[in-house]
Design a protein around this motif. Structure first.
Motif, PDB file in Angstrom:
ATOM      1  N   THR A  37       0.859  -1.189   0.000  1.00 17.90           N
ATOM      2  CA  THR A  37       0.000   0.000   0.000  1.00 17.90           C
ATOM      3  C   THR A  37       0.891   1.233   0.000  1.00 17.90           C
ATOM      4  N   PHE A  38       0.528   2.207  -0.845  1.00 19.20           N
ATOM      5  CA  PHE A  38       1.304   3.439  -0.996  1.00 19.20           C
ATOM      6  C   PHE A  38       0.630   4.593  -0.270  1.00 19.20           C
ATOM      7  N   TYR A  39       1.468   5.463   0.321  1.00 20.12           N
ATOM      8  CA  TYR A  39       1.004   6.645   1.049  1.00 20.12           C
ATOM      9  C   TYR A  39       1.795   7.853   0.580  1.00 20.12           C
ATOM     10  N   ASP A  40       1.117   8.981   0.422  1.00 26.30           N
ATOM     11  CA  ASP A  40       1.765  10.233   0.043  1.00 26.30           C
ATOM     12  C   ASP A  40       2.468  10.807   1.271  1.00 26.30           C
ATOM     13  N   ASP A  41       3.669  11.385   1.080  1.00 25.42           N
ATOM     14  CA  ASP A  41       4.413  11.917   2.231  1.00 25.42           C
ATOM     15  C   ASP A  41       3.733  13.118   2.874  1.00 25.42           C
ATOM     16  N   ILE A  42       2.821  13.792   2.166  1.00 27.78           N
ATOM     17  CA  ILE A  42       2.092  14.925   2.744  1.00 27.78           C
ATOM     18  C   ILE A  42       1.115  14.446   3.812  1.00 27.78           C
ATOM     19  N   ASP A  43       0.480  13.308   3.580  1.00 32.00           N
ATOM     20  CA  ASP A  43      -0.439  12.712   4.563  1.00 32.00           C
ATOM     21  C   ASP A  43      -0.158  11.208   4.629  1.00 32.00           C
ATOM     22  N   PRO A  49      -2.962   6.999  -4.379  1.00 34.84           N
ATOM     23  CA  PRO A  49      -2.637   6.264  -5.608  1.00 34.84           C
ATOM     24  C   PRO A  49      -1.327   6.740  -6.230  1.00 34.84           C
ATOM     25  N   VAL A  50      -0.584   5.797  -6.770  1.00 35.74           N
ATOM     26  CA  VAL A  50       0.612   6.122  -7.539  1.00 35.74           C
ATOM     27  C   VAL A  50       0.164   6.547  -8.931  1.00 35.74           C
ATOM     28  N   VAL A  51       1.053   7.195  -9.687  1.00 32.32           N
ATOM     29  CA  VAL A  51       0.705   7.686 -11.017  1.00 32.32           C
ATOM     30  C   VAL A  51       1.417   6.853 -12.072  1.00 32.32           C
ATOM     31  N   ASN A  52       0.631   6.157 -12.895  1.00 32.34           N
ATOM     32  CA  ASN A  52       1.164   5.364 -14.009  1.00 32.34           C
ATOM     33  C   ASN A  52       2.425   4.583 -13.632  1.00 32.34           C
ATOM     34  N   MET A  53       2.343   3.868 -12.536  1.00 30.85           N
ATOM     35  CA  MET A  53       3.482   3.072 -12.086  1.00 30.85           C
ATOM     36  C   MET A  53       3.509   1.736 -12.837  1.00 30.85           C
ATOM     37  N   THR A  54       4.713   1.295 -13.170  1.00 26.89           N
ATOM     38  CA  THR A  54       4.902  -0.048 -13.708  1.00 26.89           C
ATOM     39  C   THR A  54       5.774  -0.825 -12.729  1.00 26.89           C
ATOM     40  N   VAL A  55       5.584  -2.135 -12.727  1.00 27.43           N
ATOM     41  CA  VAL A  55       6.383  -3.016 -11.882  1.00 27.43           C
ATOM     42  C   VAL A  55       6.917  -4.114 -12.794  1.00 27.43           C
ATOM     43  N   LYS A  56       8.245  -4.147 -12.922  1.00 32.43           N
ATOM     44  CA  LYS A  56       8.869  -5.096 -13.848  1.00 32.43           C
ATOM     45  C   LYS A  56       9.851  -5.972 -13.085  1.00 32.43           C
TER      46      LYS A  56
END
Length: 174
Positions: A37-43, A49-56
Motif C-alpha cells: 500500500t502506498f502513502y503520500d508523504d504529505i499525509d 494512488p501512484v501515477v502510471n506506475m509499472t512493476v517489472k
C-alpha cells in the motif's frame, strides 16, 4: 425377486467404487501475492494512488500486466494505492523495478529486492501445493536506486508472514 436384489446390490457396489472428480475449487487459497500500500508523504496516514506506475521483474522483458482489458502499454500501468505482486516460488529473493510516472516526464525508478524464506504447503491432490513466504527479519527489503533519486521515501514492513492477500504486508511512503 432374488434377481432384483442381486442387481440392486451389484449396482450399489458399483457406485460405491467410483472416485470423485479431482477438481480444485476456485475458492481454494493459492500462493499469496505480496500486498503493498502506498502513502503520500504529505499525509502518510491515508493511502494515495501512484501515477502510471509499472512493476517489472528483474530480467523480465515486460512489466506485470495490471489492466487485462488494455491492449497497448496501458496494460502495464497501475494508478491505485494498493498493488499485489507475485514473489518467486523457486528462489529466496525477488527483485522488481518500480517505475513511478512511467508514461511521462519525471519518470523515476527504484529497485526493490525482497528477501524471504519459502514454505511449501500441500493443499490437496486436485490443487497440489501452494507457497507461503516469511520476509527475512534482518533486511526483508533492499532498495537500489540506479538514478540516485529515490521516489520511495520510506518502506515499512507491517507483516512478515505472507499467507494471504487479505492484508497489507508493506507500506511505502512516496
Amino acid at each position: 425377486m432374488k434377481k432384483f436384489v442381486s442387481i440392486l446390490l451389484l449396482f450399489t457396489f458399483g457406485l460405491s467404487s467410483c472416485e470423485k472428480d479431482d477438481i480444485c475449487d476456485a475458492n481454494t487459497p493459492t500462493t499469496p501475492r505480496l500486498v503493498i500500500t502506498f502513502y503520500d508523504d504529505i499525509d502518510p496516514t491515508t493511502p494515495a494512488p501512484v501515477v502510471n506506475m509499472t512493476v517489472k521483474g528483474q530480467d523480465q522483458e515486460n512489466p506485470i500486466i495490471f489492466n487485462k482489458n488494455a491492449t497497448d502499454d496501458n496494460q502495464y500501468y497501475v494508478n491505485a494505492s494498493t498493488v499485489s505482486i507475485p514473489l518467486r516460488t523457486d528462489s529466496d529473493t525477488t527483485t522488481y523495478e518500480f517505475t513511478y510516472n512511467a508514461s511521462g516526464t519525471g519518470r523515476n525508478t527504484d529497485i526493490l529486492t525482497f528477501r524471504y524464506t519459502r514454505e511449501s504447503i500441500y493443499v490437496s491432490r486436485a490443487c497440489g501445493y501452494k507457497m507461503n513466504y516469511i520476509l527475512d527479519q534482518a533486511a526483508p527489503v533492499v532498495r537500489t536506486d540506479p538514478d540516485g533519486v529515490n521516489w520511495m521515501l520510506n518502506i515499512n514492513v507491517l507483516n512478515r508472514n505472507i499467507v494471504s492477500e487479505d492484508e497489507t504486508h508493506i507500506n511505502i511512503v512516496f
